[in-house]
Write a protein that holds these residues in place. Structure first.
Motif, short mmCIF file in Angstrom:
data_model
loop_
_atom_site.label_atom_id
_atom_site.label_comp_id
_atom_site.label_asym_id
_atom_site.label_seq_id
_atom_site.Cartn_x
_atom_site.Cartn_y
_atom_site.Cartn_z
N ALA A 1 0.83 -1.21 0.00
CA ALA A 1 0.00 0.00 0.00
C ALA A 1 0.86 1.25 0.00
CB ALA A 1 -0.94 -0.02 1.21
N GLY A 2 1.89 1.27 0.82
CA GLY A 2 2.73 2.45 0.91
C GLY A 2 3.63 2.65 -0.29
N ASN A 3 4.03 1.56 -0.92
CA ASN A 3 4.95 1.66 -2.05
C ASN A 3 4.22 2.15 -3.30
OD1 ASN A 3 7.22 1.28 -3.72
ND2 ASN A 3 6.57 -0.80 -4.21
N ASP A 4 3.17 1.47 -3.70
CA ASP A 4 2.48 1.81 -4.95
C ASP A 4 1.95 3.24 -4.95
OD1 ASP A 4 2.90 -0.55 -6.28
OD2 ASP A 4 1.03 -1.48 -5.64
N THR A 5 1.31 3.63 -3.86
CA THR A 5 0.64 4.94 -3.85
C THR A 5 1.63 6.09 -3.91
OG1 THR A 5 0.52 4.74 -1.44
CG2 THR A 5 -1.44 4.14 -2.68
N THR A 6 2.68 6.04 -3.08
CA THR A 6 3.64 7.14 -3.07
C THR A 6 4.45 7.18 -4.35
OG1 THR A 6 3.78 7.04 -0.66
CG2 THR A 6 5.57 8.15 -1.81
N ARG A 7 4.87 6.01 -4.83
CA ARG A 7 5.66 5.97 -6.06
C ARG A 7 4.90 6.61 -7.22
NH1 ARG A 7 6.68 0.13 -8.27
NH2 ARG A 7 4.47 0.39 -8.75
N ASN A 8 3.66 6.24 -7.39
CA ASN A 8 2.89 6.76 -8.52
C ASN A 8 2.46 8.20 -8.32
OD1 ASN A 8 2.89 4.34 -10.22
ND2 ASN A 8 1.75 3.43 -8.54
N SER A 9 2.30 8.61 -7.07
CA SER A 9 2.00 10.02 -6.81
C SER A 9 3.19 10.91 -7.14
CB SER A 9 1.59 10.22 -5.35
OG SER A 9 0.37 9.55 -5.08
N LEU A 10 4.39 10.47 -6.77
CA LEU A 10 5.59 11.24 -7.09
C LEU A 10 5.77 11.37 -8.60
CD1 LEU A 10 8.15 9.82 -4.49
CD2 LEU A 10 7.46 12.22 -4.72
N SER A 11 5.67 10.25 -9.32
CA SER A 11 5.83 10.29 -10.77
C SER A 11 4.74 11.12 -11.42
CB SER A 11 5.81 8.86 -11.33
OG SER A 11 6.84 8.08 -10.77
N GLY A 12 3.51 10.91 -10.97
CA GLY A 12 2.39 11.65 -11.56
C GLY A 12 2.47 13.14 -11.33
N THR A 13 3.03 13.56 -10.19
CA THR A 13 3.15 15.00 -9.92
C THR A 13 4.16 15.65 -10.86
OG1 THR A 13 2.55 14.64 -7.60
CG2 THR A 13 3.58 16.73 -8.16
N ILE A 14 5.26 14.98 -11.15
CA ILE A 14 6.22 15.53 -12.11
C ILE A 14 5.55 15.69 -13.48
CG2 ILE A 14 8.39 15.11 -13.33
CD1 ILE A 14 8.67 15.91 -10.36
N ARG A 15 4.73 14.76 -13.84
CA ARG A 15 3.98 14.85 -15.10
C ARG A 15 3.07 16.06 -15.09
NH1 ARG A 15 1.00 9.35 -15.96
NH2 ARG A 15 -0.52 10.39 -14.61
N LEU A 16 2.37 16.28 -13.98
CA LEU A 16 1.45 17.41 -13.87
C LEU A 16 2.19 18.74 -13.90
CD1 LEU A 16 -0.98 16.08 -11.12
CD2 LEU A 16 -1.61 16.67 -13.47
N LEU A 17 3.35 18.83 -13.25
CA LEU A 17 4.11 20.08 -13.24
C LEU A 17 4.57 20.46 -14.64
CD1 LEU A 17 6.28 19.64 -10.00
CD2 LEU A 17 4.28 21.12 -10.32
N THR A 18 4.78 19.44 -15.47
CA THR A 18 5.14 19.70 -16.87
C THR A 18 3.93 20.19 -17.66
OG1 THR A 18 6.79 17.92 -16.70
CG2 THR A 18 6.21 18.67 -18.92
N GLU A 19 2.79 19.62 -17.38
CA GLU A 19 1.57 19.98 -18.11
C GLU A 19 0.97 21.31 -17.63
OE1 GLU A 19 -0.08 15.45 -19.04
OE2 GLU A 19 -0.49 16.37 -17.10
N PHE A 20 1.26 21.69 -16.39
CA PHE A 20 0.71 22.92 -15.81
C PHE A 20 1.85 23.76 -15.24
CE2 PHE A 20 -2.70 19.83 -15.74
CZ PHE A 20 -3.80 20.55 -16.18
N PRO A 21 2.65 24.39 -16.11
CA PRO A 21 3.84 25.13 -15.64
C PRO A 21 3.50 26.30 -14.73
CG PRO A 21 3.42 25.54 -17.97
CD PRO A 21 2.53 24.41 -17.58
N ASP A 22 2.29 26.84 -14.82
CA ASP A 22 1.92 27.95 -13.94
C ASP A 22 1.91 27.50 -12.48
OD1 ASP A 22 -0.39 26.34 -14.64
OD2 ASP A 22 -1.63 27.84 -13.63
N GLN A 23 1.50 26.26 -12.22
CA GLN A 23 1.47 25.75 -10.85
C GLN A 23 2.89 25.52 -10.34
OE1 GLN A 23 -1.83 25.26 -9.15
NE2 GLN A 23 -1.96 26.71 -10.85
N ARG A 24 3.77 25.06 -11.23
CA ARG A 24 5.18 24.90 -10.86
C ARG A 24 5.77 26.25 -10.43
NH1 ARG A 24 9.46 21.96 -13.52
NH2 ARG A 24 8.07 21.53 -15.27
N GLU A 25 5.52 27.28 -11.22
CA GLU A 25 6.10 28.59 -10.92
C GLU A 25 5.54 29.15 -9.62
OE1 GLU A 25 8.70 29.73 -12.48
OE2 GLU A 25 8.57 27.92 -13.72
#
Length: 459
Positions: A281-305
């Protein structure tokens, strides 16, 4: 204590519901098929479900299995989660299907998936939860954070050494949660490589069951090695639990080993299920959340800034990212009696599958739901951690890892970007990003000067 695996309801063939379906049965996406999920969440299909068929009968995978009620609206899922005296986790487990017992292989692994806290109803669920809570409270999370921070720094050093273009999953997002969980559990340093190897083979097993010939073409000895490592894993569990009862430490393995129900120690089957659940439970959720957030920061650069300019927003950012990623795709419940949800009659022993990605983009709760917007008033009202008595016990641990990791990543690599290349493994339970290619210096590849971003404290 009665084993869930001894009394669990096996799926019986059922093509149609016992009561007439009120809503249409949409069939353009096979919710039950792991291969369907390799392109990510079916948000267009979920939109149709919410609008046209919020409690929808989904037909079975084949003639030997049962269909289920697919629930997609936010309020309906909350209602089902709160009605745990009607919609049981224990009667039919949280898994999408329960095969006949004669097909349970490997012998110890399948029952271990059932004999754990996530599959218990009240009062046993809360009794077990209370005895393990000290390793999820804010004081322990703060102590753990210091060790996690140091590990993250070391991992980012290695990312930079191998960069600028790297597989973010391999070098970072799969490493952070495994380290954190081993620290929580109290797994000795010399045993941690074994845990990593076991988790690797258990993840490959899911691919093997979905498409065996594809995996066997690359790893012809996989079945033999898999059974060897599973047996090794359970032998280890028996040894370490016996040791923690005889020689207790200040760690989660000790808490699990000494948990009691009705004044009696847990049987070995629950000990096996409990420590493996923490790892999974702890491995799958955190791993995919970390990866998915990097994807989102690329798609929504205003939130990154915004986060770079004001790091105090990072706790809000992690919640909003988890809402959009929804790393856990579903949980299943079984009706203990004839009941009704949103106008749909549901018969005793029929299954509900609660689709969290659909609920987390319900526009009646989250306006403009597909937008990454950490300034939302209700940024923390998502259902990614579940709701009600079964709300994820490890949510503070997950948030701590995400906040620490993303703060340090944005400090060192403020323009880190997803290149567009990724692999999503076939999996109905979790959004399984198995690889994510990133350029740590951004599209231009220039090494930046370091930004002075301070790591925020947990919200």
């Amino acid at each position: 204590m009665q084993l869930v695996s001894d009394v669990i309801l096996e799926d019986r063939p059922q093509a149609l519901p016992q009561h007439d379906a009120v809503y249409p049965m949409l069939d353009e996406f096979a919710l039950w098929d792991p291969q369907s999920w390799t392109q990510g969440h079916p948000h267009d299909f979920f939109k149709r479900m919410r609008e046209e068929a919020p409690v929808m009968w989904s037909g079975p995978a084949d003639k030997s299995t049962a269909g289920f009620w697919a629930v997609s609206r936010y309020e309906d899922i909350k209602q089902a989660e709160l009605a745990n005296d009607v919609f049981s986790s224990e009667r039919g487990s949280i898994n999408m299907f329960i095969k006949p017992r004669k097909e349970w292989r490997p012998k110890k692994l399948i029952p271990a998936a059932f004999n754990s806290i996530i599959n218990l109803d009240q009062p046993h669920h809360m009794e077990m939860r209370i005895q393990q809570k000290d390793f999820f409270i804010p004081r322990f999370v703060a102590e753990l954070r210091e060790r996690v921070d140091a590990k993250i720094d070391a991992l980012l050093d290695e990312v930079e050494r191998q960069g600028p273009v790297v597989d973010f999953v391999k070098l970072f997002s799969q490493e952070v949660p495994l380290f954190t969980l081993c620290e929580m559990l109290g797994i000795d340093e010399e045993d941690r490589p074994k845990v990593i190897q076991w988790m690797h083979y258990l993840e490959l097993a899911n691919q093997y069951y979905v498409n065996p010939w594809t995996l066997l073409s690359r790893r012809p000895w996989f079945p033999i090695k898999f059974y060897h490592y599973v047996n090794e894993m359970f032998d280890y569990g028996e040894r370490v639990m016996a040791d923690r009862r005889a020689n207790p430490r200040r760690d989660l393995l000790t808490a699990i080993a000494n948990t009691q129900m009705a004044g009696k120690p847990l049987p070995q089957e629950y000990l096996d299920g409990s420590w493996l659940l923490i790892i999974f439970a702890g491995n799958d959720t955190t791993r995919n959340s970390l990866s998915g957030t990097i994807r989102l920061l690329t798609e929504f650069p205003d939130q990154r800034e915004m986060a770079i300019a004001d790091p105090s927003l990072i706790p809000r950012m992690t919640h909003e990212a988890i809402r959009l990623i929804s790393p856990v795709q579903h949980m299943r419940r079984t009706a203990l009696e004839d009941t009704e949800l949103n106008g749909q009659r549901i018969a005793k022993d029929e299954k509900l599958v609660l689709w969290y990605p659909a609920a987390n983009r319900d526009p009646s709760v989250f306006p403009d739901p597909d937008r990454f917007d950490m300034t939302r008033d209700n940024f923390d009202k998502h259902l990614a951690f579940g709701h009600g008595p079964h709300k994820c016990l490890g949510q503070r641990i997950a948030q701590m890892q995400l906040q620490s990791a993303l703060s340090k990543i944005l400090e060192r690599f403020p323009q880190i970007s997803w290149t567009g290349r990724q692999n999503i493994a076939p999996n109905t339970l979790v959004h399984a990003i198995s690889s994510l290619e990133v350029n740590i210096y951004g599209e231009g590849g220039e090494k930046p000067s370091r930004h002075a971003v301070k790591t925020p404290q947990p919200a």
